[in-house]
Design a protein around this motif. Structure first.
Motif, PDB file in Angstrom:
ATOM      1  N   LEU A 114      -0.136  -3.178   4.970  1.00 38.24           N
ATOM      2  CA  LEU A 114      -1.065  -4.284   4.668  1.00 38.24           C
ATOM      3  C   LEU A 114      -1.099  -5.337   5.764  1.00 38.24           C
ATOM      4  O   LEU A 114      -1.691  -6.397   5.595  1.00 38.24           O
ATOM      5  N   ARG A 115      -0.427  -5.042   6.882  1.00 37.80           N
ATOM      6  CA  ARG A 115      -0.272  -6.047   7.947  1.00 37.80           C
ATOM      7  C   ARG A 115      -1.618  -6.615   8.416  1.00 37.80           C
ATOM      8  O   ARG A 115      -1.752  -7.807   8.657  1.00 37.80           O
ATOM      9  N   GLU A 116      -2.590  -5.739   8.504  1.00 40.28           N
ATOM     10  CA  GLU A 116      -3.897  -6.188   8.996  1.00 40.28           C
ATOM     11  C   GLU A 116      -4.449  -7.345   8.155  1.00 40.28           C
ATOM     12  O   GLU A 116      -5.084  -8.261   8.667  1.00 40.28           O
ATOM     13  N   ARG A 117      -4.188  -7.296   6.855  1.00 35.12           N
ATOM     14  CA  ARG A 117      -4.740  -8.317   5.965  1.00 35.12           C
ATOM     15  C   ARG A 117      -3.788  -9.504   5.780  1.00 35.12           C
ATOM     16  O   ARG A 117      -4.236 -10.649   5.707  1.00 35.12           O
ATOM     17  N   VAL A 118      -2.465  -9.232   5.685  1.00 39.99           N
ATOM     18  CA  VAL A 118      -1.549 -10.315   5.296  1.00 39.99           C
ATOM     19  C   VAL A 118      -0.615 -10.753   6.430  1.00 39.99           C
ATOM     20  O   VAL A 118       0.252 -11.604   6.224  1.00 39.99           O
ATOM     21  N   GLY A 119      -0.791 -10.182   7.599  1.00 38.50           N
ATOM     22  CA  GLY A 119       0.031 -10.598   8.737  1.00 38.50           C
ATOM     23  C   GLY A 119       1.387  -9.918   8.757  1.00 38.50           C
ATOM     24  O   GLY A 119       1.690  -9.037   7.941  1.00 38.50           O
ATOM     25  N   ASN A 120       2.202 -10.366   9.682  1.00 37.43           N
ATOM     26  CA  ASN A 120       3.474  -9.666   9.937  1.00 37.43           C
ATOM     27  C   ASN A 120       4.554  -9.957   8.904  1.00 37.43           C
ATOM     28  O   ASN A 120       5.455  -9.174   8.710  1.00 37.43           O
ATOM     29  N   LYS A 121       4.485 -11.127   8.276  1.00 33.88           N
ATOM     30  CA  LYS A 121       5.576 -11.465   7.369  1.00 33.88           C
ATOM     31  C   LYS A 121       5.022 -12.024   6.053  1.00 33.88           C
ATOM     32  O   LYS A 121       5.006 -13.234   5.823  1.00 33.88           O
ATOM     33  N   PRO A 122       4.544 -11.125   5.189  1.00 34.48           N
ATOM     34  CA  PRO A 122       3.984 -11.601   3.920  1.00 34.48           C
ATOM     35  C   PRO A 122       5.083 -11.853   2.878  1.00 34.48           C
ATOM     36  O   PRO A 122       6.162 -11.270   2.959  1.00 34.48           O
ATOM     37  N   LEU A 123       4.770 -12.697   1.933  1.00 33.58           N
ATOM     38  CA  LEU A 123       5.647 -12.912   0.781  1.00 33.58           C
ATOM     39  C   LEU A 123       5.192 -11.959  -0.318  1.00 33.58           C
ATOM     40  O   LEU A 123       3.997 -11.888  -0.620  1.00 33.58           O
ATOM     41  N   THR A 124       6.122 -11.216  -0.877  1.00 37.09           N
ATOM     42  CA  THR A 124       5.753 -10.296  -1.963  1.00 37.09           C
ATOM     43  C   THR A 124       6.193 -10.887  -3.299  1.00 37.09           C
ATOM     44  O   THR A 124       7.334 -11.328  -3.449  1.00 37.09           O
ATOM     45  N   ILE A 125       5.278 -10.917  -4.227  1.00 38.64           N
ATOM     46  CA  ILE A 125       5.516 -11.529  -5.538  1.00 38.64           C
ATOM     47  C   ILE A 125       5.173 -10.508  -6.611  1.00 38.64           C
ATOM     48  O   ILE A 125       4.201  -9.766  -6.487  1.00 38.64           O
ATOM     49  N   LYS A 126       5.951 -10.491  -7.668  1.00 36.51           N
ATOM     50  CA  LYS A 126       5.610  -9.641  -8.807  1.00 36.51           C
ATOM     51  C   LYS A 126       4.787 -10.472  -9.796  1.00 36.51           C
ATOM     52  O   LYS A 126       5.219 -11.567 -10.203  1.00 36.51           O
ATOM     53  N   ALA A 127       3.620  -9.990 -10.146  1.00 33.17           N
ATOM     54  CA  ALA A 127       2.807 -10.715 -11.136  1.00 33.17           C
ATOM     55  C   ALA A 127       3.421 -10.550 -12.520  1.00 33.17           C
ATOM     56  O   ALA A 127       3.962  -9.492 -12.842  1.00 33.17           O
ATOM     57  N   LEU A 128       3.352 -11.613 -13.317  1.00 35.93           N
ATOM     58  CA  LEU A 128       3.920 -11.547 -14.664  1.00 35.93           C
ATOM     59  C   LEU A 128       2.961 -10.873 -15.634  1.00 35.93           C
ATOM     60  O   LEU A 128       3.367 -10.102 -16.484  1.00 35.93           O
ATOM     61  N   ASN A 129       1.685 -11.192 -15.472  1.00 32.44           N
ATOM     62  CA  ASN A 129       0.710 -10.644 -16.400  1.00 32.44           C
ATOM     63  C   ASN A 129      -0.695 -10.797 -15.837  1.00 32.44           C
ATOM     64  O   ASN A 129      -0.911 -11.549 -14.887  1.00 32.44           O
ATOM     65  N   ALA A 130      -1.589 -10.061 -16.447  1.00 33.82           N
ATOM     66  CA  ALA A 130      -2.999 -10.246 -16.113  1.00 33.82           C
ATOM     67  C   ALA A 130      -3.611 -11.115 -17.196  1.00 33.82           C
ATOM     68  O   ALA A 130      -3.136 -11.140 -18.329  1.00 33.82           O
ATOM     69  N   PHE A 131      -4.673 -11.820 -16.825  1.00 33.01           N
ATOM     70  CA  PHE A 131      -5.238 -12.782 -17.761  1.00 33.01           C
ATOM     71  C   PHE A 131      -6.751 -12.631 -17.831  1.00 33.01           C
ATOM     72  O   PHE A 131      -7.402 -12.218 -16.874  1.00 33.01           O
ATOM     73  N   GLY A 132      -7.288 -13.024 -18.961  1.00 31.55           N
ATOM     74  CA  GLY A 132      -8.733 -12.974 -19.146  1.00 31.55           C
ATOM     75  C   GLY A 132      -9.127 -11.733 -19.913  1.00 31.55           C
ATOM     76  O   GLY A 132      -8.387 -10.749 -19.973  1.00 31.55           O
ATOM     77  N   SER A 133     -10.336 -11.784 -20.483  1.00 27.35           N
ATOM     78  CA  SER A 133     -10.756 -10.676 -21.334  1.00 27.35           C
ATOM     79  C   SER A 133     -10.879  -9.377 -20.550  1.00 27.35           C
ATOM     80  O   SER A 133     -10.761  -8.293 -21.108  1.00 27.35           O
ATOM     81  N   TRP A 134     -11.144  -9.482 -19.278  1.00 29.33           N
ATOM     82  CA  TRP A 134     -11.243  -8.278 -18.456  1.00 29.33           C
ATOM     83  C   TRP A 134     -10.031  -8.121 -17.538  1.00 29.33           C
ATOM     84  O   TRP A 134     -10.047  -7.317 -16.630  1.00 29.33           O
ATOM     85  N   ARG A 135      -9.018  -8.930 -17.736  1.00 29.63           N
ATOM     86  CA  ARG A 135      -7.765  -8.854 -16.975  1.00 29.63           C
ATOM     87  C   ARG A 135      -8.029  -8.889 -15.465  1.00 29.63           C
ATOM     88  O   ARG A 135      -7.567  -8.046 -14.711  1.00 29.63           O
TER      89      ARG A 135
END
Lengths: 300, 322
Positions: B236-257
């Protein structure tokens, strides 16, 4: 040796494409002047940046070129008259130093408005061939006004002759105004303003946008495109064609041909830059399964 | 390699750098032969050309190409209309109020690039494609979206209580976050629906990233968010650069998530990273989704197409935004 040739060519291509990508980006240096505040210096740098951006776009639009003197006059004029043509801008960087200010700007120019402005200034006509005209002024005109008038004559591209039409005359009016009069073979216009340039261009604008005035040298071409499967697509291409204003102007859809085998369209366009149009057509049409023909149309 | 081939290659690479370098990301199959490539925003449909059966000498005709291209473009238009702009609406719902705009979108689709075999060949495929970038994005991203307003949307209720987080301790906000070049949000297993302008919320219910941080021009040219199906930073370097922060999402939200919830400290970190002009101007956020099931198809007919549908759709869930 062969590799070196590739590298050189690579860099040339890079530079060419970089210049295309940077269209709209201008860099200005304004030297510090005594008694000029930082704010005023920045304002002047901004105005010069706008003038440069307008000049860059004007060069792409105009069918002919302006010489160095005329280019300088155009830039000078636009430093105080560019704002109607500026759609937006972004300061990319601003660097103050002892000697002055370096300002990098990304300026978005309103091209349709600029095109109209350039027409009114007569530049579409006179960058192809100078306009013969008579210009008269009273002896009482002071040196500064005289210099300004000479600048306007050069910028507009007039070739002064005696006893010809159109004929322009200017005289000082009441309350430090200028009163100008322009006479053509059929009509006469009068304008009064404190700004001589405003008088000048409002009158010559009337002249150069008259329907009967001979159009600038660009030829009218008939562009026929075929291969669409829907009239919506042809109408979308009409919008695309209008946006190619550095290559064509006065774009007019004259025929939409809907056959069982497909949809075709014919446009009349005033050609400004044949190479550019060719490049644009070749990069747009074939990859969409479309073909085109371009033929010279008899001037209306 | 001849000089001509070398020059052609270089010119193509330099003229279309985004196409040459763009990663595909999450490739979502839709309908027959259709895909949406959520990394670079490409939507495409491949359609086989029909040659009359039983005739050994049958060749492609202009009519067979036209049939295939028209059918493929119709499907592509349906795919575009079915895409969600955000939690509240689809492209179709947005265009339902504006006939002129809808006609322009149809025009862009009907003018989309097309690859086809040469006529008088024995068969083959037609491929049509368009991108959720540039002109199409300009038309389908509502001008009512307040891009770069700097005002984060807020959920009506905080998620602090409802979503417990048992992962590792998040990094302290205000620490050394200046070196992060982008954000990867791992939303695998959350059945997220891709959208053009999703919002990332903190557990406190305050938006951390979304259209409110991104300029309209950047949203049009780069996309507010890219979707991928790998969390590998190298891919994913092209989009987020050389040192991205990776986060785990807790949940999806909204009627269509479409929107995501992350922990409040991580939301703070995302906000801090997005203060970097480099990160926010290049929309350096990627959401990682599960690889699509091989047989997955989005039923295009289920998409709401008018206001009434929109209202009923919104009515299924409590008010999401204040």
């Amino acid at each position: 040796m062969r590799n070196a040739r590739y590298i050189i060519v690579f860099f040339v291509v890079c530079l060419m494409l970089a210049s295309v990508a940077q269209a709209g980006a201008v860099r200005v240096f304004k030297p510090m002047e005594e008694g000029v505040s930082d704010m005023e210096l920045r304002r002047r740098a901004l105005n010069e940046g706008f003038a440069l951006a307008v000049l860059d776009d004007a060069k792409l639009m105009l069918p002919g070129t302006m010489d160095e003197v005329r280019t300088e006059l155009f830039k000078e004029y636009m430093q105080t008259h560019a704002k109607p043509y500026i759609q937006g801008y972004k300061v990319l960087s601003s660097e103050s130093m002892e000697g002055g200010l370096i300002l990098s700007l990304d300026v978005r120019v309103n091209k349709p408005t600029l095109r109209e402005g350039l027409k009114k200034m007569g530049l579409f006509a006179t960058t192809q061939a100078p306009q013969s005209a008579a210009v008269t002024w009273p002896d009482t005109l002071n040196e500064e006004s005289m210099a300004q008038l000479q600048g306007l004559i050069t910028l507009t591209g007039l070739q002064l002759e005696q006893d010809v039409l159109p004929s322009f005359s200017i005289e000082p009016g009441p309350e430090k105004t200028f009163k100008g009069r322009l006479e053509s073979d059929k009509r006469e216009w009068v304008a009064i303003n404190k700004d001589m340039a405003a008088v000048w261009f409002s009158l010559w604008g009337q002249y150069f946008t008259r329907s009967e005035v001979p159009r600038y040298g660009a030829s009218v071409q008939k562009l026929s495109v075929s291969g669409w499967f829907s009239p919506d697509a042809a109408l979308e291409f009409d919008r695309v064609l209008h946006a190619w204003d550095s290559a064509v102007q006065d774009v007019q859809l004259v025929e939409l041909d809907m056959q069982p085998t497909g949809v075709g369209g014919t446009w009349e366009v005033r050609l400004l830059n044949g190479d550019r149009l060719d490049m644009l057509l070749k990069s747009y049409l074939p990859q969409r399964g479309l073909s085109y023909q371009l033929a010279e149309e008899t001037e209306k | 390699m001849s000089l001509r081939i070398f020059l052609l290659t270089i010119s193509v690479l330099l003229t279309f750098p985004a196409m040459a370098l763009s990663f595909q990301g999450y490739v979502q199959p839709v309908g027959e032969g259709g895909t949406i490539t959520w990394g670079n925003g490409e939507v495409s449909v491949v359609r086989s050309l029909e040659v009359p059966e039983g005739d050994e000498n049958a060749k492609l005709t202009p009519l067979s190409v036209r049939r295939a291209a028209s059918s493929a473009r119709k499907q592509m238009l349906d795919m575009i209309l079915a895409v969600r702009i955000d939690a509240k609406r689809t492209v179709s719902a947005f265009l339902s109020d504006d006939d002129d705009l809808a006609a322009r979108v149809r025009g862009v689709v009907q003018n989309s690039p097309m690859e086809r075999p040469a006529l008088f060949e024995d068969g083959g495929e037609v491929r049509v494609s368009e991108q959720f970038r540039g002109k199409l994005a300009e038309l389908i991203l509502p001008t009512t979206i307040q891009f770069q307003s700097g005002i984060p949307p807020k959920l009506s209720t905080s998620m602090e209580q409802s979503l417990s987080y048992n992962g590792e301790d998040p990094e302290q906000v205000g620490g050394d976050n200046s070196s992060y070049t982008g954000v990867i949000i791992d939303a695998r297993g959350l059945q997220v629906t891709p959208a053009l302008t999703p919002v990332i919320y903190g557990q406190d219910g305050v938006g951390a990233y979304g259209a409110f941080l991104v300029s309209r021009a950047n949203a049009i040219n780069k996309g507010v968010i890219a979707y991928a199906n790998t969390a590998d930073p190298a891919a994913l370097r092209e989009r987020v650069g050389n040192k991205p922060l990776t986060i785990k999402a807790l949940n999806a939200f909204g009627s269509w998530r479409t929107d995501l919830i992350i922990t409040s400290p991580m939301a703070g970190l995302v906000r801090a990273i997005m203060r970097s002009p480099e990160a926010v101007q290049n929309c350096r956020v990627v959401i990682v989704l599960d690889r699509p099931e091989p047989v997955e198809e989005i039923p295009l007919d289920d998409v709401p197409v008018n206001d009434a549908d929109e209202q009923s759709e919104q009515g299924q869930t409590p008010a999401e935004e204040q």
